[in-house]
Motif scaffolding. Sequence first.
Motif: not given
Length: 287
Positions: A181-186, A208-212
């Motif tokens: 999630s840290f990487a996902a926010v850039g 995948e868990r975060l996407a769900a």
Amino acid sequence: MTFDQLARQMWHHIEPVHAPLYFSKEAFEEAAALGYAVEPRWPSYFAWRTAVLGAAGRGLVAATYYSFSPAMIAEYVPSIWETASPEQVLEARLRAVDRTIRALVDDVKPLAEAAELAVRAAESADVAHRPLAAANLALPWPDEPHVRLWQAYTVLREHRGDGHLTALQAAGLDGCEALVSFAAVGAAPVANFAGRGWSEEEWGAARERLAARGLVDAGGLATPEGHALRNRVERHTDQLAAGPWKALGEERAALLAQLNLPLLGAVFESGILPAQTTLGIGKITVT
């Protein structure tokens, strides 16, 4: 300025002064003298940071570090205690800090006033449910003011870090999910987290868990909900870190920040800290 905001501002001053222990030439020399391999840096990292807990096993280290893969931790813990005892590591840690700071600034005497303020803040910290902060606070204060300053900063840094793990758990993010999630926010590239030891399969499963949960999209980037969750984590972390700064007060915290500037500047000018560390400071807390 609220005390939550002050807590984040002071973290910007503290984290870069704490971190050279894990990267400086002097610290690697002290680690090598104990018998640790310094390539990669992880044996000394785990030894320096964990010794306050005694000869901790892999389960305790995984619980207190959280975002490191338990499998990666098992490569080094508990075998690091076969090289040197926690007591030997802590003694060498003080030598490493002393040498590192003396290499950064020509005169350590001006840091004495900063040390007094930092110790006051550290001693006011509520360390309940904060194992790394509590363990560091239980150590005797070093005689040398500049080393005492580092010790106080370490208490405050780990106090914030322990609280950050509470915030992550409250948000329902496990260790790997916290990094995804840290990487996902850039805030940092995925490659920066390779050292934490998670496999591609584990990273993919966490995504995948975060996407769900609707927190990342098909490309692994944070959705608006994902950004909002990370912002809540950071606000919660700041709230949990505010206590020592409320006790110290805004005026004295500002004085500490001013007194810290020469050392902070010397750290950045030295190039000791890798780019991925300096880029992360001021964005999102990662312990």
